[in-house]
Write an enzyme that holds these catalytic residues in place. Structure first.
Site, PDB file in Angstrom:
ATOM      1  N   LYS A   1       0.833  -1.210   0.000  1.00  0.00           N
ATOM      2  CA  LYS A   1       0.000   0.000   0.000  1.00  0.00           C
ATOM      3  C   LYS A   1       0.864   1.256   0.000  1.00  0.00           C
ATOM      4  O   LYS A   1       0.636   2.187  -0.765  1.00  0.00           O
ATOM      5  CB  LYS A   1      -0.936  -0.008   1.205  1.00  0.00           C
ATOM      6  CG  LYS A   1      -1.925   1.147   1.219  1.00  0.00           C
ATOM      7  CD  LYS A   1      -2.764   1.150   2.491  1.00  0.00           C
ATOM      8  CE  LYS A   1      -3.683  -0.039   2.560  1.00  0.00           C
ATOM      9  NZ  LYS A   1      -4.582   0.032   3.733  1.00  0.00           N
TER      10      LYS A   1
ATOM     11  N   GLU B   1      -4.526 -12.042  13.887  1.00  0.00           N
ATOM     12  CA  GLU B   1      -4.141 -10.639  13.779  1.00  0.00           C
ATOM     13  C   GLU B   1      -5.332  -9.734  14.095  1.00  0.00           C
ATOM     14  O   GLU B   1      -5.162  -8.617  14.579  1.00  0.00           O
ATOM     15  CB  GLU B   1      -3.608 -10.344  12.381  1.00  0.00           C
ATOM     16  CG  GLU B   1      -2.887  -9.006  12.274  1.00  0.00           C
ATOM     17  CD  GLU B   1      -2.111  -8.862  10.981  1.00  0.00           C
ATOM     18  OE1 GLU B   1      -0.949  -9.356  10.926  1.00  0.00           O
ATOM     19  OE2 GLU B   1      -2.645  -8.285  10.013  1.00  0.00           O
TER      20      GLU B   1
ATOM     21  N   HIS C   1      -3.124 -38.706  10.608  1.00  0.00           N
ATOM     22  CA  HIS C   1      -1.905 -39.471  10.899  1.00  0.00           C
ATOM     23  C   HIS C   1      -0.844 -38.604  11.555  1.00  0.00           C
ATOM     24  O   HIS C   1       0.326 -38.987  11.614  1.00  0.00           O
ATOM     25  CB  HIS C   1      -1.364 -40.099   9.611  1.00  0.00           C
ATOM     26  CG  HIS C   1      -2.299 -41.084   8.995  1.00  0.00           C
ATOM     27  ND1 HIS C   1      -2.238 -42.437   9.252  1.00  0.00           N
ATOM     28  CD2 HIS C   1      -3.358 -40.913   8.162  1.00  0.00           C
ATOM     29  CE1 HIS C   1      -3.193 -43.060   8.584  1.00  0.00           C
ATOM     30  NE2 HIS C   1      -3.884 -42.159   7.923  1.00  0.00           N
TER      31      HIS C   1
ATOM     32  N   LYS D   1       8.590  -4.428  14.342  1.00  0.00           N
ATOM     33  CA  LYS D   1       9.270  -3.769  13.222  1.00  0.00           C
ATOM     34  C   LYS D   1      10.111  -2.593  13.717  1.00  0.00           C
ATOM     35  O   LYS D   1      11.210  -2.343  13.221  1.00  0.00           O
ATOM     36  CB  LYS D   1       8.241  -3.274  12.204  1.00  0.00           C
ATOM     37  CG  LYS D   1       7.498  -4.375  11.460  1.00  0.00           C
ATOM     38  CD  LYS D   1       6.515  -3.755  10.473  1.00  0.00           C
ATOM     39  CE  LYS D   1       5.731  -4.811   9.728  1.00  0.00           C
ATOM     40  NZ  LYS D   1       4.763  -4.208   8.783  1.00  0.00           N
TER      41      LYS D   1
END
Length: 549
Positions: free
Chosen positions: A206, A353, A384, A512
């Site tokens: 974006k 989120e 399994h 971040k």
């Protein structure tokens, strides 16, 4: 909103839970022969059977009252109306407008956004039809054979799950690849299998500044220029999905090859926007629009169906019941369809989120559980692997089981075997195996009483494990669109009940920020003492390995 745990419906559920918590579903089915008709709902060909849940008529009644008392219906209408319900970012939440096939006006700040959406859809159709039809080619005249999508989070997971799920509808000779991880191995391994003259790169960001995406995009650009020795050819091989046209132009992307989306489109809800460009390239614009139509079908169902027959609301209520009253810490998703193998990963981001929050809409810390851990695998592989824990483990794990009635690839009896396992597992999880049943089996097999005594406890299955069964006729674009929208609305409803904002993700941003600081330390190639003792020593050890002679 009053505190959730003080609501009359919540108090009533707490009291009811004490009455029902030890009741076995096996007995519920024995006592009520109409559980399926009571506890199932349908939208088009999608059937939801929630009768294998630890509920009775009173439970369901109280859960629907909780939905009403927490304002689910009112918040639903506010979302569709374009009100700024993302309260921490002061934005509307209008992924539903992206698939508004009725084309009725949807207003944001007094502006009808449908003309903008329709303009981008028309741009997508024009571009993808030129690529797929061979009218737009690479710099050397080659047809485009490979599309490499470079994005992360919603710019990767949404298009990825759709393209994987819809492979039978892909254009022959067209391949799609997804690069998300900043680990250089991800991009390197994909570039080994594509040729620059026939590859189209889609850079999805974006802001056109997402670190992982832009590092991968720049590396892909460097690879392309090195092999073609043609910087100008970047404009023919790179396109952007972004709102930052200036940055995309500086990268070398032409204005006509930039596709816009808006800040009222959240990343994990963005596959319906121009972020779906890889989908349209791989499947064709007609199939992409069928995907939108399926999602719109579910939107209309969510808006109009009564709570008692509303698929997203029912799924949300079942989840709240186990999360908040049975203390279930996780929720499993088992797709009995190989094409849906990416569905659990997609739902992890969508759910965790959105609802992994500790602060409510009033800015106060919650004192109850919010979003669960989402995990899963494809059937019958999962049987399994981790089904032992589901059947005989100590942790409660409610689960969704999905399957198409028809297979795209009928081979012998394989789909019949898959279906039989699908039906058997939910029945086994519900029913269990009593001590008497286990003893009878062992005796029928000829075991001595001494051996039976030792083995018997291991053969008993508690049962009473809740599941939702979701069956549809075929896995096609329209049905997939409806299924993904169903889960979007489920997550939204749970967020409203828990009084949290499902549409921000500040927890993603914090890591971040710290990474940016540490990155500057790593660039110095010197020991650090800037952080805590653990982080300092981990950085220094890694540096000693990385830069030692």
């Amino acid at each position: 909103m009053p505190k959730l745990t003080n609501l009359a419906s919540w108090k009533a559920l707490e009291a009811h839970f004490l009455q029902i918590k030890d009741v076995h579903m096996r007995d519920m089915f024995e006592q009520d022969k109409n559980r399926f008709s009571k506890f199932s709902a349908q939208m088009n060909d999608i059937l939801l059977d929630f009768s294998k849940n630890r509920i009775n008529d009173e439970t369901f009644k109280l859960l629907t009252e909780l939905a009403k008392e927490t304002g689910v219906l009112e918040w639903r209408d506010r979302m569709f109306a374009g009100e700024p319900i993302n309260i921490s970012e002061f934005r509307p939440v209008l992924h539903t407008a992206l698939r508004n096939r009725s084309n009725e006006p949807v207003y944001v700040d007094g502006e009808n956004v449908m003309p903008k959406i329709n303009r981008v859809l028309a741009q997508l159709r024009y571009f993808t039809e030129r690529i797929r039809g061979g009218h737009m080619r690479g710099y050397s005249g080659h047809l485009f054979k490979d599309v490499v999508n470079i994005g992360i989070g919603g710019s990767d997971l949404g298009p990825h799950v759709v393209c994987d799920s819809m492979k039978p509808y892909a254009q022959r000779g067209m391949n799609v690849h997804f690069v998300s991880n900043v680990d250089p191995t991800h991009l390197t391994e994909i570039l080994k299998f594509v040729q620059p003259e026939s590859t189209l790169f889609v850079v999805s960001s974006k802001t056109f500044s997402t670190q992982e995406t832009m590092l991968n995009a720049q590396s892909a650009r460097d690879w392309f220029v090195k092999l073609t020795v043609n910087e100008k050819a970047v404009a023919r091989h790179f396109v952007a999905v972004t709102s930052n046209k200036k940055a995309a132009a500086e990268f070398g992307i032409l204005d006509e090859n930039m596709f816009e989306f808006w800040d009222w489109v959240g990343g994990r809800y963005s596959l319906w926007s121009a972020i779906g460009l890889p989908i349209a390239l791989y499947l064709g614009m007609d199939h992409f629009e069928e995907l939108l139509e399926g999602a719109h079908d579910m939107d209309m169902h969510f808006k109009s169906a009564p709570i008692e027959k509303n698929l997203p609301i029912i799924l949300a209520l079942m989840g709240v019941w186990y999360n908040n009253f049975f203390d279930a810490q996780s929720h499993a998703v088992m797709a009995y369809n190989q094409y849906l193998r990416r569905l659990p990963a997609y739902l992890q981001q969508l759910d965790m989120e959105s609802n992994g929050k500790t602060i409510n809409r009033d800015g106060k810390r919650v004192d109850y559980l919010t979003g669960p851990i989402i995990w899963g695998e494809t059937g019958s592989n999962c049987q399994h692997a981790f089904f032992q824990l589901l059947h005989q483990g100590t942790k409660p794990v409610p689960a969704d089981f999905l399957i198409p009635a028809r297979s795209k690839n009928p081979l012998g009896d394989q789909h019949c075997v898959l279906l039989s396992n699908y039906f058997a597992q939910t029945r086994a999880l519900m029913k269990g195996k009593t001590e008497d049943e286990a003893r009878a089996e062992l005796e029928a097999s000829g075991y001595s009483e001494e051996i039976i005594k030792d083995v018997l406890p291991h053969k008993i299955f508690e049962g009473n494990k809740p599941t939702n069964s979701i069956i549809f006729e075929n896995l096609n674009p329209r049905t997939l669109g409806a299924l993904l929208a169903m889960y979007e609305h489920k997550v939204f409803v749970q967020g409203i009940i828990w009084n949290i904002n499902s549409f921000d993700q500040w927890g993603v941003e914090y890591g971040k920020q710290l990474a940016s600081d540490i990155q500057s330390e790593l660039s110095c190639r010197q020991n650090t003492a800037s952080y805590d003792d653990s982080t300092n020593n981990l950085i220094n050890y890694c540096m000693s390995l990385q830069f030692s002679d």
